[in-house]
Design a protein around this motif. Structure first.
Motif, short mmCIF file in Angstrom:
data_model
loop_
_atom_site.label_atom_id
_atom_site.label_comp_id
_atom_site.label_asym_id
_atom_site.label_seq_id
_atom_site.Cartn_x
_atom_site.Cartn_y
_atom_site.Cartn_z
N PHE A 1 26.80 35.36 32.59
CA PHE A 1 26.96 36.70 33.17
C PHE A 1 26.50 36.69 34.62
O PHE A 1 27.07 37.37 35.47
CB PHE A 1 26.11 37.74 32.42
N PHE A 2 25.44 35.93 34.85
CA PHE A 2 24.82 35.93 36.17
C PHE A 2 25.81 35.52 37.27
O PHE A 2 25.81 36.10 38.35
CB PHE A 2 23.61 35.01 36.20
N ASP A 3 26.66 34.53 36.96
CA ASP A 3 27.62 34.06 37.97
C ASP A 3 28.54 35.20 38.39
O ASP A 3 28.78 35.43 39.57
CB ASP A 3 28.48 32.91 37.41
N CYS A 4 29.04 35.90 37.38
CA CYS A 4 29.95 37.00 37.67
C CYS A 4 29.22 38.08 38.46
O CYS A 4 29.75 38.61 39.44
CB CYS A 4 30.49 37.57 36.36
N ILE A 5 28.01 38.39 38.05
CA ILE A 5 27.23 39.43 38.72
C ILE A 5 26.96 39.07 40.18
O ILE A 5 27.02 39.92 41.07
CB ILE A 5 25.91 39.67 37.96
N GLU A 6 26.71 37.80 40.43
CA GLU A 6 26.48 37.38 41.81
C GLU A 6 27.71 37.66 42.67
O GLU A 6 27.59 38.04 43.82
CB GLU A 6 26.11 35.89 41.88
N GLY A 7 28.89 37.46 42.07
CA GLY A 7 30.13 37.77 42.78
C GLY A 7 30.18 39.24 43.17
O GLY A 7 30.43 39.58 44.33
N VAL A 8 29.91 40.09 42.23
CA VAL A 8 29.93 41.54 42.49
C VAL A 8 28.92 41.88 43.58
O VAL A 8 29.22 42.61 44.53
CB VAL A 8 29.59 42.33 41.20
N LEU A 9 27.73 41.30 43.49
CA LEU A 9 26.67 41.62 44.44
C LEU A 9 27.01 41.13 45.84
O LEU A 9 26.79 41.85 46.82
CB LEU A 9 25.35 40.99 43.99
N SER A 10 27.58 39.91 45.93
CA SER A 10 27.83 39.40 47.28
C SER A 10 28.97 40.19 47.93
O SER A 10 28.97 40.41 49.13
CB SER A 10 28.12 37.90 47.24
N ALA A 11 29.93 40.65 47.11
CA ALA A 11 30.98 41.51 47.65
C ALA A 11 30.38 42.81 48.16
O ALA A 11 30.73 43.29 49.25
CB ALA A 11 32.03 41.80 46.57
N ALA A 12 29.44 43.37 47.39
CA ALA A 12 28.80 44.61 47.81
C ALA A 12 28.05 44.41 49.12
O ALA A 12 28.08 45.25 50.02
CB ALA A 12 27.85 45.09 46.71
N ALA A 13 27.41 43.24 49.25
CA ALA A 13 26.67 42.94 50.47
C ALA A 13 27.61 42.85 51.67
O ALA A 13 27.33 43.39 52.74
CB ALA A 13 25.90 41.63 50.29
N LYS A 14 28.76 42.19 51.45
CA LYS A 14 29.75 42.06 52.53
C LYS A 14 30.22 43.43 52.99
O LYS A 14 30.40 43.67 54.18
CB LYS A 14 30.96 41.26 52.02
N GLU A 15 30.45 44.32 52.01
CA GLU A 15 30.93 45.66 52.38
C GLU A 15 29.87 46.42 53.17
O GLU A 15 30.20 47.16 54.09
CB GLU A 15 31.30 46.43 51.12
N ARG A 16 28.63 46.22 52.79
CA ARG A 16 27.55 46.88 53.55
C ARG A 16 27.59 46.41 55.00
O ARG A 16 27.50 47.20 55.93
CB ARG A 16 26.19 46.57 52.93
N LEU A 17 27.77 45.09 55.19
CA LEU A 17 27.83 44.54 56.55
C LEU A 17 28.98 45.15 57.33
O LEU A 17 28.81 45.56 58.48
CB LEU A 17 28.01 43.02 56.49
N LYS A 18 30.15 45.22 56.69
CA LYS A 18 31.33 45.80 57.33
C LYS A 18 31.04 47.21 57.80
O LYS A 18 31.40 47.59 58.92
CB LYS A 18 32.50 45.85 56.34
N ARG A 19 30.43 47.99 56.93
CA ARG A 19 30.15 49.38 57.27
C ARG A 19 29.23 49.48 58.48
O ARG A 19 29.43 50.32 59.35
CB ARG A 19 29.52 50.12 56.09
N TYR A 20 28.24 48.61 58.56
CA TYR A 20 27.30 48.66 59.68
C TYR A 20 28.00 48.24 60.97
O TYR A 20 27.67 48.72 62.05
CB TYR A 20 26.08 47.78 59.42
N ALA A 21 28.97 47.31 60.84
CA ALA A 21 29.66 46.80 62.03
C ALA A 21 30.53 47.86 62.69
O ALA A 21 30.79 47.81 63.88
CB ALA A 21 30.51 45.58 61.64
N LYS A 22 30.97 48.83 61.88
CA LYS A 22 31.86 49.87 62.42
C LYS A 22 31.15 50.76 63.42
O LYS A 22 30.04 51.19 63.20
CB LYS A 22 32.39 50.71 61.26
#
Lengths: 107, 107
Positions: free
Chosen positions: B86-107
């Motif tokens: 489960f952890f592998d899949c969850i890490e995927g979700v989390l890293s995507a969420a982190a990327k989106e946070r970065l994108k939002r700050y960059a705007k």
DNA sequence: CTGCTGCTTGGCTATATTGCCAAATATATT
DNA sequence: AATATATTTGGCAATATAGCCAAGCAGCAG
């Protein structure tokens, strides 16, 4: 356990919590087949639309599903099909539990 | 949704709920490496022993872990290593969420 | 038997989650 | 513009969960 590790498990737990409800598991299972609008989910689940909408927003803010508005309707999609694989593992746990129940009754 | 289906998702949710807590995810992660006594988990987690014991009993009654008493100590083991995936899949979700946070700050 | 250690259980309060209703919002239709 | 439809949001009461302390229990040592 240091604070960084604690935070990591807290974040992981947020994802698991989002999945830890019968209605939300049902929704994930459904969205695993095809994208679906809220109205259709409501008619399958049989709860108030506001309730279903809140479940969807929990899944969305966990990053598990995404939505798209088309006309009056909002369609939801599964972003991470890997969560569907959780079900296989869970079925294993459940069938083992069922076997143990049988054993106990046999005694 | 008929009652049988509802029950199935309720049972699945019990397993997910058992996993939906930072401390319990930590325990599962640990037990995935080797069996561990309660005392050692307590010292790693830094909560009251009664708290850790209750977390363990939740995991046990969900069928995810099993225990064995040897002398004074009780050792816990992971019964279903598949939950570690489960952890592998969850890490995927989390890293995507982190990327989106970065994108939002960059705007 | 007494006391010690490791663990579990009961009980309690604080906090979080759930699900309904009512109200607000957005898009389409007339 | 008024109305209807699909959805979201706010608010609230009922219920569930978490974590601590204190008390209980089992296995071992003396």
């Amino acid at each position: 356990m240091d604070e960084e590790t604690r935070d990591m498990f807290k974040e992981r737990a947020l994802i698991m919590k989002a999945l830890a409800h019968p209605t939300r598991l049902f929704i994930v299972d459904r969205l695993g087949r095809r994208e679906t609008c809220v109205c259709e989910l409501v008619s399958m689940i049989g709860a108030d639309m506001s309730t279903v909408s809140k479940h969807l927003s929990i899944l969305k803010s966990a990053g598990i599903v995404e939505d798209e508005k088309r006309g009056l309707r909002v369609f939801y999609r599964l972003r991470w099909p890997c969560v569907l694989r959780f079900f296989d593992c869970i079925e294993g746990v459940l069938s083992a539990a069922a076997k143990e129940r049988l054993k106990r009754y046999a005694k």
